[in-house]
Design a protein around this motif. Sequence first.
Motif, PDB file in Angstrom:
ATOM      1  N   THR A  44      52.347 -11.520  45.686  1.00 50.70           N
ATOM      2  CA  THR A  44      52.947 -11.495  44.354  1.00 50.70           C
ATOM      3  C   THR A  44      52.499 -10.242  43.611  1.00 50.70           C
ATOM      4  O   THR A  44      51.458  -9.657  43.918  1.00 50.70           O
ATOM      5  N   LYS A  46      51.401  -8.604  39.912  1.00 50.41           N
ATOM      6  CA  LYS A  46      50.936  -8.874  38.551  1.00 50.41           C
ATOM      7  C   LYS A  46      50.847  -7.499  37.905  1.00 50.41           C
ATOM      8  O   LYS A  46      49.933  -6.732  38.202  1.00 50.41           O
ATOM      9  N   TYR A  52      47.837 -10.312  47.635  1.00 48.55           N
ATOM     10  CA  TYR A  52      48.330 -11.076  48.783  1.00 48.55           C
ATOM     11  C   TYR A  52      47.207 -11.928  49.348  1.00 48.55           C
ATOM     12  O   TYR A  52      46.050 -11.541  49.343  1.00 48.55           O
ATOM     13  N   GLU A  70      61.956  -7.445  46.721  1.00 50.91           N
ATOM     14  CA  GLU A  70      62.369  -7.695  45.341  1.00 50.91           C
ATOM     15  C   GLU A  70      63.889  -7.622  45.277  1.00 50.91           C
ATOM     16  O   GLU A  70      64.504  -6.736  45.858  1.00 50.91           O
TER      17      GLU A  70
END
Length: 87
Positions: A44, A46, A52, A70
């Motif tokens: 993900t 942030k 990961y 994405e």
Amino acid sequence: MKKLILSICALFALTACTENIRTRTFGGTQEIKVPAGQKVMMATWKGNDLFYMTEPMDSAYVPATKTFSESSNWGVIESTVKFVESR
């Protein structure tokens, strides 16, 4: 003259940031070699940081290349991160 200044600024922006920031902000593909014996469970973003989660491979597990993609609303700037696992 404006085009030259804009070109220099764009070049500086692309070379001054990390691969994570370039991939996340400008799109493109990034490849990450996962530590040997680890398999990727999830990933993900942030902000500009990529996190990961890994865990040790079972003895029967076959290493793979996993792709984290994405899909943007407009389809203009899309990023791809490839995780390459190994024994």
